[in-house]
Scaffold this motif. Structure first.
Motif, PDB file in Angstrom:
ATOM      1  N   ARG A 195      48.042  25.508  44.447  1.00 47.89           N
ATOM      2  CA  ARG A 195      48.787  24.693  43.472  1.00 47.89           C
ATOM      3  C   ARG A 195      47.843  23.921  42.554  1.00 47.89           C
ATOM      4  NH1 ARG A 195      52.853  21.885  47.794  1.00 47.89           N
ATOM      5  NH2 ARG A 195      53.715  23.802  48.658  1.00 47.89           N
ATOM      6  N   GLY A 197      46.399  25.353  39.794  1.00 50.26           N
ATOM      7  CA  GLY A 197      46.302  26.034  38.505  1.00 50.26           C
ATOM      8  C   GLY A 197      45.616  27.377  38.564  1.00 50.26           C
ATOM      9  N   SER A 198      45.000  27.713  39.693  1.00 51.02           N
ATOM     10  CA  SER A 198      44.388  29.033  39.849  1.00 51.02           C
ATOM     11  C   SER A 198      45.174  29.808  40.900  1.00 51.02           C
ATOM     12  CB  SER A 198      42.936  28.905  40.297  1.00 51.02           C
ATOM     13  OG  SER A 198      42.490  30.160  40.810  1.00 51.02           O
ATOM     14  N   PRO A 199      45.605  31.025  40.558  1.00 43.92           N
ATOM     15  CA  PRO A 199      46.347  31.803  41.554  1.00 43.92           C
ATOM     16  C   PRO A 199      45.466  32.404  42.645  1.00 43.92           C
ATOM     17  CG  PRO A 199      46.310  32.943  39.410  1.00 43.92           C
ATOM     18  CD  PRO A 199      45.539  31.669  39.242  1.00 43.92           C
ATOM     19  N   GLN A 240      57.110  32.799  40.965  1.00 42.14           N
ATOM     20  CA  GLN A 240      56.534  32.142  39.786  1.00 42.14           C
ATOM     21  C   GLN A 240      55.351  31.245  40.201  1.00 42.14           C
ATOM     22  OE1 GLN A 240      57.428  32.827  36.662  1.00 42.14           O
ATOM     23  NE2 GLN A 240      58.937  34.295  37.433  1.00 42.14           N
ATOM     24  N   ARG A 241      55.517  30.544  41.305  1.00 37.11           N
ATOM     25  CA  ARG A 241      54.449  29.654  41.789  1.00 37.11           C
ATOM     26  C   ARG A 241      53.169  30.436  42.076  1.00 37.11           C
ATOM     27  NH1 ARG A 241      56.403  25.006  46.016  1.00 37.11           N
ATOM     28  NH2 ARG A 241      55.305  23.499  44.754  1.00 37.11           N
ATOM     29  N   MET A 243      52.230  33.301  40.829  1.00 42.36           N
ATOM     30  CA  MET A 243      51.622  33.867  39.620  1.00 42.36           C
ATOM     31  C   MET A 243      50.874  32.805  38.820  1.00 42.36           C
ATOM     32  SD  MET A 243      54.284  36.826  38.420  1.00 42.36           S
ATOM     33  CE  MET A 243      55.805  35.909  38.537  1.00 42.36           C
ATOM     34  N   LYS A 244      51.401  31.561  38.853  1.00 48.43           N
ATOM     35  CA  LYS A 244      50.779  30.474  38.076  1.00 48.43           C
ATOM     36  C   LYS A 244      49.773  29.673  38.906  1.00 48.43           C
ATOM     37  CE  LYS A 244      54.931  29.799  35.298  1.00 48.43           C
ATOM     38  NZ  LYS A 244      56.209  29.078  35.412  1.00 48.43           N
ATOM     39  N   GLU A 246      50.713  27.234  41.041  1.00 45.84           N
ATOM     40  CA  GLU A 246      51.160  25.822  41.018  1.00 45.84           C
ATOM     41  C   GLU A 246      52.396  25.598  41.869  1.00 45.84           C
ATOM     42  OE1 GLU A 246      51.641  25.522  36.672  1.00 45.84           O
ATOM     43  OE2 GLU A 246      53.784  25.481  37.083  1.00 45.84           O
TER      44      GLU A 246
END
Ligand code: ZN
Length: 246
Positions: A195, A197-199, A240-241, A243-244, A246
């Protein structure tokens, strides 16, 4: 000895396998899992089996709040976390449940004290997110090193002899010397649901002989885990989390 530190796997098999492969490539054979093997992710059985295999070979593994939730202790959980805890709990085999139940809340590994959340009250699942919280954790043990997870964002704190606790800057990759003149608390980033910012999957390598720590990242098949989440019909927000990051 170098020790691989893994936390918050969250039933993300591809991320766990990528981290284990990276550690094995570097010859790191001692492993510590700091909790949350399951929850949020689509492959709880596979992740529990992998961790149980490593524990059979001598690895340390702790219980996280999502592991407890999958066993039915989910009072403080709501929304997506609770939904996936129910989904996870319903599909665990008796063997997997027994393994999760066997996990302790804390462990000592040489000079290090390991917990999932803050060391001052591990079962309260407090997040170590600032120097005040880190100070409370330092106060709970005399151990010179504390490692935990739970936050899903890596952080590093140190305590001076006079009790002053501060957050320290760091960047992924290089070895950070853990000077013995101070005490250290590292919050490891999440293997399976970063979480910050880097997946990429996050983990750490602690070198007990060299007294150093490095925060690491490794790419994994995010699209593969996203496809598994969707195939299991788990909430899209979890895809979504991932992939992003976050
Ligand atoms: Zn977690």
């Amino acid at each position: 000895m170098r020790i691989g530190l893994l936390t918050d796997i969250h039933a993300n098999r591809a991320a766990l396998e990528a981290v284990l492969a990276a550690l094995s490539e570097e010859g790191v054979e001692t492993l510590a899992f700091l909790g949350d093997l399951v929850g949020y992710g689509p492959d709880p059985e596979a992740c529990i089996a992998l961790v149980a295999e490593k524990v059979g070979q001598g690895a340390v593994a702790l219980r996280g709040n999502h592991d407890a939730a999958a066993l039915g202790e989910r009072e403080s959980m709501n929304g997506v976390a609770r939904l996936v805890a129910d989904w996870t709990g319903a599909r665990l085999t008796a063997e997997a449940r027994a393994f999760l139940k066997s996990l302790p809340m804390s462990a000592s590994l040489g000079p290090a004290y390991l917990t999932h959340a803050s060391a001052d009250e591990p079962g309260a699942w407090t997040y170590v997110t600032n120097p005040a919280r880190a100070a409370a954790a330092f106060g709970a043990t005399k151990a010179p090193l504390l490692f935990c997870g739970h936050v899903h964002r890596p952080a590093l704190f140190s305590a001076e002899h006079n009790g002053m606790v501060r957050a320290l800057p760091w960047r992924p990759g290089p070895e950070i010397p853990l000077l013995p003149s101070r005490r250290w608390l590292a919050v490891l980033g999440a293997v399976g649901q970063p979480r910050d910012g880097s997946p990429m999957a996050a983990y750490g390598i602690w070198d007990n002989a060299r007294q150093s720590l490095s925060f690491r990242r490794v790419a994994y098949d995010v699209a593969g885990t996203v496809a598994r989440l969707r195939a299991e019909g788990l909430p899209e927000v979890l895809a979504q989390r991932l992939m992003k990051g976050e």
